[in-house]
Design a protein around this motif. Structure first.
Motif, PDB file in Angstrom:
ATOM      1  N   ALA A  30     112.557  42.343  40.256  1.00 29.86           N
ATOM      2  CA  ALA A  30     111.215  42.822  40.601  1.00 29.86           C
ATOM      3  C   ALA A  30     111.197  43.183  42.078  1.00 29.86           C
ATOM      4  CB  ALA A  30     110.161  41.762  40.311  1.00 29.86           C
ATOM      5  N   ASP A  31     110.620  44.323  42.402  1.00 34.41           N
ATOM      6  CA  ASP A  31     110.396  44.693  43.792  1.00 34.41           C
ATOM      7  C   ASP A  31     109.231  43.864  44.316  1.00 34.41           C
ATOM      8  OD1 ASP A  31     112.358  46.629  43.561  1.00 34.41           O
ATOM      9  OD2 ASP A  31     110.929  48.256  43.212  1.00 34.41           O
ATOM     10  N   THR A  32     109.157  43.746  45.617  1.00 35.39           N
ATOM     11  CA  THR A  32     108.021  43.069  46.233  1.00 35.39           C
ATOM     12  C   THR A  32     107.428  43.965  47.311  1.00 35.39           C
ATOM     13  OG1 THR A  32     109.434  41.930  47.829  1.00 35.39           O
ATOM     14  CG2 THR A  32     108.896  40.747  45.803  1.00 35.39           C
ATOM     15  N   THR A  50     109.109  46.261  38.163  1.00 37.32           N
ATOM     16  CA  THR A  50     110.259  45.542  37.624  1.00 37.32           C
ATOM     17  C   THR A  50     111.284  46.539  37.103  1.00 37.32           C
ATOM     18  OG1 THR A  50     109.279  45.377  35.423  1.00 37.32           O
ATOM     19  CG2 THR A  50     108.848  43.553  36.949  1.00 37.32           C
ATOM     20  N   SER A  51     112.514  46.079  36.969  1.00 39.34           N
ATOM     21  CA  SER A  51     113.571  46.918  36.412  1.00 39.34           C
ATOM     22  C   SER A  51     114.628  46.027  35.773  1.00 39.34           C
ATOM     23  CB  SER A  51     114.205  47.812  37.486  1.00 39.34           C
ATOM     24  OG  SER A  51     114.840  47.034  38.469  1.00 39.34           O
ATOM     25  N   ILE A 115     130.966  49.406  29.864  1.00 37.39           N
ATOM     26  CA  ILE A 115     129.860  50.368  29.781  1.00 37.39           C
ATOM     27  C   ILE A 115     128.711  49.853  30.632  1.00 37.39           C
ATOM     28  CG2 ILE A 115     128.251  51.500  28.207  1.00 37.39           C
ATOM     29  CD1 ILE A 115     130.596  50.658  26.059  1.00 37.39           C
ATOM     30  N   ALA A 116     128.217  50.688  31.562  1.00 38.26           N
ATOM     31  CA  ALA A 116     127.097  50.321  32.436  1.00 38.26           C
ATOM     32  C   ALA A 116     125.834  51.013  31.957  1.00 38.26           C
ATOM     33  CB  ALA A 116     127.404  50.719  33.872  1.00 38.26           C
ATOM     34  N   VAL A 117     124.716  50.275  31.976  1.00 35.71           N
ATOM     35  CA  VAL A 117     123.442  50.839  31.527  1.00 35.71           C
ATOM     36  C   VAL A 117     122.338  50.544  32.544  1.00 35.71           C
ATOM     37  CG1 VAL A 117     124.031  50.690  29.074  1.00 35.71           C
ATOM     38  CG2 VAL A 117     122.831  48.789  30.152  1.00 35.71           C
ATOM     39  N   GLN A 118     121.383  51.465  32.629  1.00 41.08           N
ATOM     40  CA  GLN A 118     120.192  51.308  33.460  1.00 41.08           C
ATOM     41  C   GLN A 118     118.987  51.336  32.568  1.00 41.08           C
ATOM     42  OE1 GLN A 118     119.586  50.826  36.944  1.00 41.08           O
ATOM     43  NE2 GLN A 118     117.620  50.418  35.959  1.00 41.08           N
ATOM     44  N   GLY A 119     118.163  50.306  32.628  1.00 39.47           N
ATOM     45  CA  GLY A 119     116.959  50.256  31.819  1.00 39.47           C
ATOM     46  C   GLY A 119     115.946  51.284  32.271  1.00 39.47           C
ATOM     47  N   THR A 120     115.176  51.781  31.320  1.00 41.95           N
ATOM     48  CA  THR A 120     114.068  52.679  31.632  1.00 41.95           C
ATOM     49  C   THR A 120     112.822  52.136  30.927  1.00 41.95           C
ATOM     50  OG1 THR A 120     113.251  54.957  31.551  1.00 41.95           O
ATOM     51  CG2 THR A 120     114.782  54.312  29.811  1.00 41.95           C
ATOM     52  N   GLY A 121     111.815  51.800  31.679  1.00 37.11           N
ATOM     53  CA  GLY A 121     110.639  51.148  31.113  1.00 37.11           C
ATOM     54  C   GLY A 121     110.779  49.640  31.197  1.00 37.11           C
ATOM     55  N   VAL A 122     110.070  48.943  30.329  1.00 33.64           N
ATOM     56  CA  VAL A 122     110.071  47.475  30.363  1.00 33.64           C
ATOM     57  C   VAL A 122     111.086  46.918  29.370  1.00 33.64           C
ATOM     58  CG1 VAL A 122     107.656  47.335  31.080  1.00 33.64           C
ATOM     59  CG2 VAL A 122     108.223  47.291  28.657  1.00 33.64           C
ATOM     60  N   ILE A 123     111.532  45.712  29.661  1.00 36.48           N
ATOM     61  CA  ILE A 123     112.360  44.993  28.710  1.00 36.48           C
ATOM     62  C   ILE A 123     111.453  43.967  28.033  1.00 36.48           C
ATOM     63  CG2 ILE A 123     113.163  43.276  30.372  1.00 36.48           C
ATOM     64  CD1 ILE A 123     115.917  43.504  28.825  1.00 36.48           C
ATOM     65  N   THR A 124     111.625  43.789  26.742  1.00 37.27           N
ATOM     66  CA  THR A 124     110.790  42.840  26.020  1.00 37.27           C
ATOM     67  C   THR A 124     111.624  41.663  25.528  1.00 37.27           C
ATOM     68  OG1 THR A 124     111.083  44.042  23.936  1.00 37.27           O
ATOM     69  CG2 THR A 124     109.178  44.633  25.271  1.00 37.27           C
ATOM     70  N   THR A 125     110.965  40.532  25.402  1.00 38.84           N
ATOM     71  CA  THR A 125     111.584  39.338  24.850  1.00 38.84           C
ATOM     72  C   THR A 125     110.880  39.036  23.535  1.00 38.84           C
ATOM     73  OG1 THR A 125     111.927  38.484  27.081  1.00 38.84           O
ATOM     74  CG2 THR A 125     112.124  36.920  25.277  1.00 38.84           C
ATOM     75  N   ALA A 126     111.663  38.791  22.490  1.00 37.52           N
ATOM     76  CA  ALA A 126     111.090  38.515  21.175  1.00 37.52           C
ATOM     77  C   ALA A 126     111.958  37.487  20.463  1.00 37.52           C
ATOM     78  CB  ALA A 126     110.999  39.797  20.359  1.00 37.52           C
TER      79      ALA A 126
END
Length: 128
Positions: A30-32, A50-51, A115-126
Motif C-alpha cells: 500500500a502506498d502512503t 494498494t497493489s 514467470i513474473a506478474v503485475q496485478g491490475t485492480g484489487v486482489i480478493t481473499t476468499a
C-alpha cells in the motif's frame, strides 16, 4: 495456530491448475500519503493505493495449457491457494498482467520457467 506445508499449495488460472509449480510468491503493498503539518511532533500518514505482484516458478511444460496461457503481455485471472484448494481453504484471486518469463536450463537439470506478474485492480481473499 494453523501451519501449512508449501507442498499443499496450488496456483490456478480460473479452474485450471498450473502444472509442475515449484514455488510462488504473492506480494501486496500500500502506498502512503504524508499528512504531517507544522507543529506536529511526529510524521503522520494515510493509507493510499494498494497493489500486488507475484511470480510462479515451475518446471517448463509446453503441453500445459495453463503455462502457455502465461504468455508475456497476456492478462489472466490468477488464483493463489497457499493451503491447497480443498473445501474451507483460503485463496487469493486477482487479474494479472504477465510482465516477464525466464526459461532456464543446465546440462544436469530440468528446463525451468520463472514467470513474473503485475496485478491490475484489487486482489480478493476468499474461501473455497
Amino acid at each position: 495456530m494453523a501451519v501449512h506445508k508449501g507442498s499443499e499449495g496450488a496456483i490456478k488460472i480460473g479452474s485450471n491448475t498450473v502444472a509442475e509449480v515449484k514455488s510462488y510468491a504473492l506480494d501486496e503493498s500500500a502506498d502512503t500519503i504524508e499528512t504531517t503539518s507544522l507543529g506536529d511532533a511526529a510524521r503522520t500518514h494515510l493509507s493510499s493505493l494498494t497493489s500486488f505482484s507475484g511470480s510462479v516458478d515451475c518446471m517448463w511444460d509446453e503441453t500445459d495449457t495453463s503455462q502457455t496461457a502465461l504468455a508475456v503481455g497476456s492478462t489472466v485471472t490468477l488464483l493463489w491457494y497457499p493451503e491447497g484448494s480443498g473445501s474451507g481453504a483460503t485463496f487469493y484471486s486477482g487479474s494479472v498482467i504477465v510482465t516477464g518469463k525466464n526459461i532456464t536450463a543446465s546440462f544436469d537439470g530440468l528446463v525451468e520457467a520463472s514467470i513474473a506478474v503485475q496485478g491490475t485492480g484489487v486482489i480478493t481473499t476468499a474461501t473455497v
